[in-house]
Design an enzyme around this catalytic site. Structure first.
Site, PDB file in Angstrom:
ATOM      1  N   GLY A  13      50.579  67.667 -16.235  1.00  0.00           N
ATOM      2  CA  GLY A  13      49.287  66.996 -16.462  1.00  0.00           C
ATOM      3  C   GLY A  13      49.230  65.624 -15.837  1.00  0.00           C
ATOM      4  N   ASP A  37      49.538  69.814 -12.347  1.00  0.00           N
ATOM      5  CA  ASP A  37      48.306  69.783 -13.150  1.00  0.00           C
ATOM      6  C   ASP A  37      47.512  71.059 -12.846  1.00  0.00           C
ATOM      7  OD1 ASP A  37      46.856  66.962 -14.460  1.00  0.00           O
ATOM      8  OD2 ASP A  37      45.666  68.790 -14.341  1.00  0.00           O
ATOM      9  N   TYR A 157      44.124  69.141 -32.632  1.00  0.00           N
ATOM     10  CA  TYR A 157      44.854  68.103 -31.888  1.00  0.00           C
ATOM     11  C   TYR A 157      45.949  67.512 -32.765  1.00  0.00           C
ATOM     12  CZ  TYR A 157      45.652  64.001 -28.929  1.00  0.00           C
ATOM     13  OH  TYR A 157      46.235  63.042 -28.128  1.00  0.00           O
TER      14      TYR A 157
HETATM   15  N1  LIG Z   1      44.419  58.848 -24.115  1.00  0.00           N
HETATM   16  C1  LIG Z   1      44.764  58.809 -25.389  1.00  0.00           C
HETATM   17  O1  LIG Z   1      44.091  58.226 -26.230  1.00  0.00           O
HETATM   18  C2  LIG Z   1      46.030  59.439 -25.813  1.00  0.00           C
HETATM   19  C3  LIG Z   1      46.587  60.487 -25.132  1.00  0.00           C
HETATM   20  N2  LIG Z   1      47.716  61.083 -25.595  1.00  0.00           N
HETATM   21  C4  LIG Z   1      48.315  62.212 -24.911  1.00  0.00           C
HETATM   22  O2  LIG Z   1      48.695  61.824 -23.612  1.00  0.00           O
HETATM   23  C5  LIG Z   1      48.710  62.958 -22.752  1.00  0.00           C
HETATM   24  C6  LIG Z   1      47.968  62.626 -21.488  1.00  0.00           C
HETATM   25  O3  LIG Z   1      46.607  62.448 -21.797  1.00  0.00           O
HETATM   26  P1  LIG Z   1      45.640  61.452 -21.026  1.00  0.00           P
HETATM   27  O4  LIG Z   1      46.259  60.974 -19.804  1.00  0.00           O
HETATM   28  O5  LIG Z   1      45.141  60.496 -21.991  1.00  0.00           O
HETATM   29  O6  LIG Z   1      44.433  62.424 -20.705  1.00  0.00           O
HETATM   30  P2  LIG Z   1      43.965  63.091 -19.335  1.00  0.00           P
HETATM   31  O7  LIG Z   1      42.896  64.027 -19.717  1.00  0.00           O
HETATM   32  O8  LIG Z   1      43.680  62.075 -18.329  1.00  0.00           O
HETATM   33  O9  LIG Z   1      45.286  63.864 -18.857  1.00  0.00           O
HETATM   34  C7  LIG Z   1      45.660  65.100 -19.335  1.00  0.00           C
HETATM   35  C8  LIG Z   1      45.954  65.970 -18.135  1.00  0.00           C
HETATM   36  O10 LIG Z   1      46.435  67.237 -18.617  1.00  0.00           O
HETATM   37  C9  LIG Z   1      45.912  68.215 -17.750  1.00  0.00           C
HETATM   38  N3  LIG Z   1      45.903  69.530 -18.366  1.00  0.00           N
HETATM   39  C10 LIG Z   1      45.058  70.011 -19.305  1.00  0.00           C
HETATM   40  N4  LIG Z   1      45.351  71.286 -19.575  1.00  0.00           N
HETATM   41  C11 LIG Z   1      46.407  71.616 -18.822  1.00  0.00           C
HETATM   42  C12 LIG Z   1      47.176  72.780 -18.664  1.00  0.00           C
HETATM   43  N5  LIG Z   1      46.886  73.913 -19.325  1.00  0.00           N
HETATM   44  N6  LIG Z   1      48.224  72.773 -17.814  1.00  0.00           N
HETATM   45  C13 LIG Z   1      48.500  71.653 -17.114  1.00  0.00           C
HETATM   46  N7  LIG Z   1      47.804  70.528 -17.205  1.00  0.00           N
HETATM   47  C14 LIG Z   1      46.766  70.510 -18.047  1.00  0.00           C
HETATM   48  C15 LIG Z   1      44.508  67.732 -17.440  1.00  0.00           C
HETATM   49  O11 LIG Z   1      43.981  68.359 -16.297  1.00  0.00           O
HETATM   50  C16 LIG Z   1      44.715  66.248 -17.299  1.00  0.00           C
HETATM   51  O12 LIG Z   1      44.926  65.869 -15.966  1.00  0.00           O
HETATM   52  C17 LIG Z   1      48.099  64.082 -23.572  1.00  0.00           C
HETATM   53  O13 LIG Z   1      49.109  64.898 -24.087  1.00  0.00           O
HETATM   54  C18 LIG Z   1      47.372  63.366 -24.694  1.00  0.00           C
HETATM   55  O14 LIG Z   1      47.231  64.143 -25.834  1.00  0.00           O
HETATM   56  C19 LIG Z   1      48.361  60.615 -26.720  1.00  0.00           C
HETATM   57  C20 LIG Z   1      47.866  59.570 -27.420  1.00  0.00           C
HETATM   58  C21 LIG Z   1      46.670  58.875 -27.015  1.00  0.00           C
HETATM   59  C1  LIG Z   2      40.293  62.689 -30.051  1.00  0.00           C
HETATM   60  C2  LIG Z   2      41.240  61.664 -29.782  1.00  0.00           C
HETATM   61  C3  LIG Z   2      42.082  61.872 -28.538  1.00  0.00           C
HETATM   62  C4  LIG Z   2      43.222  61.234 -28.420  1.00  0.00           C
HETATM   63  C5  LIG Z   2      43.533  60.433 -29.596  1.00  0.00           C
HETATM   64  C6  LIG Z   2      44.858  59.841 -29.659  1.00  0.00           C
HETATM   65  O1  LIG Z   2      45.927  60.733 -29.469  1.00  0.00           O
HETATM   66  C7  LIG Z   2      45.016  59.110 -30.939  1.00  0.00           C
HETATM   67  C8  LIG Z   2      44.003  58.823 -31.811  1.00  0.00           C
HETATM   68  C9  LIG Z   2      44.291  58.088 -33.033  1.00  0.00           C
HETATM   69  C10 LIG Z   2      43.462  57.782 -34.025  1.00  0.00           C
HETATM   70  C11 LIG Z   2      42.059  58.019 -34.030  1.00  0.00           C
HETATM   71  C12 LIG Z   2      41.363  57.831 -35.144  1.00  0.00           C
HETATM   72  C13 LIG Z   2      39.947  57.956 -35.122  1.00  0.00           C
HETATM   73  C14 LIG Z   2      39.227  57.945 -36.273  1.00  0.00           C
HETATM   74  C15 LIG Z   2      37.815  58.044 -36.275  1.00  0.00           C
HETATM   75  O2  LIG Z   2      37.111  57.919 -35.321  1.00  0.00           O
HETATM   76  C16 LIG Z   2      37.229  58.362 -37.597  1.00  0.00           C
HETATM   77  O3  LIG Z   2      36.671  57.266 -38.198  1.00  0.00           O
HETATM   78  C17 LIG Z   2      36.221  59.429 -37.407  1.00  0.00           C
HETATM   79  C18 LIG Z   2      35.929  59.965 -38.728  1.00  0.00           C
HETATM   80  C19 LIG Z   2      35.635  61.189 -38.960  1.00  0.00           C
HETATM   81  C20 LIG Z   2      35.466  62.217 -37.918  1.00  0.00           C
HETATM   82  C21 LIG Z   2      35.412  63.521 -38.561  1.00  0.00           C
HETATM   83  C22 LIG Z   2      34.244  64.290 -38.152  1.00  0.00           C
HETATM   84  O4  LIG Z   2      33.388  63.780 -37.388  1.00  0.00           O
HETATM   85  O5  LIG Z   2      34.166  65.436 -38.589  1.00  0.00           O
END
Ligand SMILES: NC(=O)C1=CN([C@@H]2O[C@H](COP(=O)(O)OP(=O)(O)OC[C@H]3O[C@@H](n4cnc5c(N)ncnc54)[C@H](O)[C@@H]3O)[C@@H](O)[C@H]2O)C=CC1
Ligand SMILES: CC/C=C\C[C@H](O)/C=C/C=C\C=C\C=C\C(=O)[C@@H](O)C/C=C\CCC(=O)O
Length: 310
Positions: A13, A37, A157
């Site tokens: 990814g 990816d 998730y």
């Molecule tokens: N951005 C955020 O807030 C956070 C992200 N993460 C994690 O970090 C990792 C990277 O995410 P980001 O860079 O933020 O998002 P992003 O969406 O930019 O990157 C994710 C990548 O994974 C690829 N992908 C999706 N399905 C796939 C598959 N079946 N096989 C191969 N690649 C695939 C997408 O095409 C994309 O390029 C993810 O695991 C995400 O859950 C964790 C915490 C916070």
């Molecule tokens: C969807 C998020 C993608 C990546 C997130 C990342 O890995 C970490 C996120 C960490 C915390 C996020 C907390 C967010 C909380 C809220 O926005 C809440 O206040 C929303 C409240 C209820 C939503 C439930 C609903 O709409 O059914």
């Protein structure tokens, strides 16, 4: 410190977002990186950008869907062929989705099965016990893998990420490291400004921002990632939160479980007429009372020993 110079790395990814950030930092340390990816065009554009900066012999892009174990094996082999090596040193299981659009089955397939596909293959290939050279695996989870917070995109998730944390702790043992020479690490970032957030509405973003005290930028997560990769002990889980240095999260689940179980054992001697321990709602205030009482006793003991000492 783990020296990345000349090492071979595969990142899932990594066409954009955090995966691209990790790739850039690893390349800056002198390693060769295979970007993978499902997004072909973006992956090729990133490959082009990195080839320009780091040279064609150190960067390669392959299309790979992490849900398919055969695909993962194929890119592993192709990366070895491209870099003219018989092994890879580091695997970063980074691919992930939020799951609202994909549905829970595909979300678990990508976020959990994808990690398991990568880890299973990497452990087989890297294991010193199998004739491999050892290596490092970094699994990208989330702070939502450490505790449960409702977020707008559904439960899949959080479920997938907590499973990744548990799995990484299960396999990232000192025994695995001693036997196979593999370190298994987990990164848990808070919400970070990357394309994954494109699926959120402005209202959802504002709500999340409020809840986590502001979003991280990819470079802060990138710095934490490098610290984890280069110095993290096997089984360790690193959290990244806005405006503070990255920190490790120990597995305190067992300690809390023992504490609550001890409370429950003590409560057996309290008459049922006072409360019913099988009823969580009634039980909870009693537990809290016991915990507070234990804390007070502990403080008194600590204070008393201070009086004795000074
Ligand atoms: N951005 C955020 O807030 C956070 C992200 N993460 C994690 O970090 C990792 C990277 O995410 P980001 O860079 O933020 O998002 P992003 O969406 O930019 O990157 C994710 C990548 O994974 C690829 N992908 C999706 N399905 C796939 C598959 N079946 N096989 C191969 N690649 C695939 C997408 O095409 C994309 O390029 C993810 O695991 C995400 O859950 C964790 C915490 C916070
Ligand atoms: C969807 C998020 C993608 C990546 C997130 C990342 O890995 C970490 C996120 C960490 C915390 C996020 C907390 C967010 C909380 C809220 O926005 C809440 O206040 C929303 C409240 C209820 C939503 C439930 C609903 O709409 O059914």
């Amino acid at each position: 410190m783990f020296n990345l110079s000349g090492k071979t790395v595969l990142i899932t990814g990594s066409a954009g977002g955090l995966g691209k950030e990790f790739a850039q930092r690893i390349l800056q340390q002198g390693a060769k990186v295979c970007l993978t990816d499902i997004k072909t065009e973006l992956g090729q554009a990133t490959e082009k950008e990195f080839v320009k900066a780091f040279g064609a012999d150190r960067v390669h892009f392959e299309v790979c869907n992490v849900t398919n174990a055969d695909d993962v094996l194929k890119v592993w082999q192709n990366a070895c062929q491209k870099f003219e090596v018989d092994h890879l040193d580091v695997l970063v299981n980074n691919a992930g989705v939020m799951g609202e659009k994909e549905g829970w089955k595909l979300c678990l397939d990508i976020n959990l099965r994808g990690v398991l596909n990568g880890c299973t293959l990497a452990m087989e290939k890297m294991s010193r016990a199998n004739g491999g050279r050892g290596g490092v695996i970094v699994n990208v989870a989330s702070i939502l893998g450490l505790f449960n917070a409702q977020q707008p995109k559904g439960w899949a998730y959080n479920t997938s990420k907590s499973a990744v944390v548990t799995y990484s702790r299960c396999v990232g043992t000192a025994e695995t490291e001693a036997q196979d020479g593999i370190r298994i690490l987990t990164l848990c970032p808070s919400v970070t400004q990357t394309p994954i957030l494109d699926g959120c509405t402005q209202a959802e973003l504002a709500e999340m921002k409020k809840n986590v005290g502001g979003f991280l930028q990819a470079d802060q997560v990138g710095k934490a990632f490098m610290t984890l990769l280069q110095t993290g002990q096997t089984g360790s889980v690193m959290s990244v939160w806005k405006d503070c240095p990255p920190y490790y999260i120990p597995d305190t689940g067992m300690g809390l479980f023992i504490l609550y179980t001890t409370c429950a054992m003590v409560m057996r001697f309290v008459p049922k007429s006072v409360f019913d321990p099988t009823n969580g709602l009634k039980f909870f205030p009693h537990m809290t009372f016991i915990l507070v009482a234990m804390l007070v006793v502990w403080i008194l003991v600590a204070k008393f020993s201070m009086w004795l000492l000074f």
